[in-house]
Design an enzyme around this catalytic site. Structure first.
Site, mmCIF file in Angstrom:
data_model
loop_
_atom_site.group_PDB
_atom_site.id
_atom_site.type_symbol
_atom_site.label_atom_id
_atom_site.label_comp_id
_atom_site.label_asym_id
_atom_site.label_seq_id
_atom_site.Cartn_x
_atom_site.Cartn_y
_atom_site.Cartn_z
ATOM 1 C CG HIS A 27 -19.169 -19.654 7.991
ATOM 2 N ND1 HIS A 27 -18.340 -18.669 7.517
ATOM 3 C CD2 HIS A 27 -20.389 -19.074 8.166
ATOM 4 C CE1 HIS A 27 -19.031 -17.548 7.388
ATOM 5 N NE2 HIS A 27 -20.268 -17.758 7.782
ATOM 6 C CG HIS A 39 -22.531 -14.858 8.385
ATOM 7 N ND1 HIS A 39 -22.145 -15.498 7.235
ATOM 8 C CD2 HIS A 39 -23.807 -14.443 8.177
ATOM 9 C CE1 HIS A 39 -23.153 -15.472 6.363
ATOM 10 N NE2 HIS A 39 -24.171 -14.845 6.921
ATOM 11 C CB CYS A 138 -15.834 -16.098 9.254
ATOM 12 S SG CYS A 138 -15.328 -17.822 9.101
#
Length: 187
Positions: A27, A39, A138
């Site tokens: 991530h 994010h 992401c």
């Protein structure tokens, strides 16, 4: 803030890319200062997890956003085509997962000025954005903020590995066909 999540390195600086090591993927977030990151997070996790015991994931009874330490839950954006841009404490986003500063493309692309990176990130907080695992995830998001170029090495690596595996399987199949024909011709 505990520092056991960091690999040995300096504290992040505003504009740094933060790579968080989830169980089956990475991530990505962008550090904006004072312990906070911006994010992408799934838009509907709160409702989905009200009925589940998520204590096993190391989080409270109900949270909204990227579930720290929960690989399967964190991929919820992939099941929809949307994500929410969130600003949260890095410590909360990482949970029990390791993380590190990884400005891995600084040698290929000049980063935008830190103030511009942070400003662009902060302006997007709260917005719902398009999310596609292969083209707008992401990692694409944070690279776009830092370099002005959306790219994801995770996606590229998976595509390359799948291509290599496909070529390998095709070669094995071809060899099998050749051996089968040779056997039939000898009989």
């Amino acid at each position: 803030m505990e520092t056991d999540h960091f690999f040995p390195q300096p504290e992040p600086k505003p504009g740094d890319l933060i790579e968080i090591f989830r169980p089956f993927y990475r991530h990505w977030a962008i550090y904006v200062g004072d312990g906070y990151v911006v994010h992408l997070a799934p838009p509907i996790v709160t409702e989905c997890y009200k009925k589940l015991d998520v204590g096993q994931f190391g989080v409270g009874p109900c949270v909204q956003g990227e579930i720290a330490g929960a690989g399967a839950a964190s991929v919820m954006s992939a099941l929809t085509d949307k994500a929410i841009v969130k600003k949260e404490l890095l410590y909360d986003v990482a949970g029990s997962d390791k993380y590190q500063v990884n400005n891995k493309h600084d040698d290929k692309y000049p980063p935008l000025p830190c103030s511009k990176i942070v400003q662009r990130a902060e302006e997007l907080v709260g917005q719902e954005v398009l999310y596609k695992l292969t083209s707008e995830n992401c990692e694409h998001f944070v690279n776009e903020l830092r370099y002005g170029i959306a790219r994801s090495d995770q996606v590229r690596d998976v595509v390359v590995a799948a291509g290599i595996a496909g070529v390998g399987l095709a070669a094995i199949g071809l060899i099998g066909v050749i051996f089968s024909r040779n056997k039939r011709q000898k009989q």
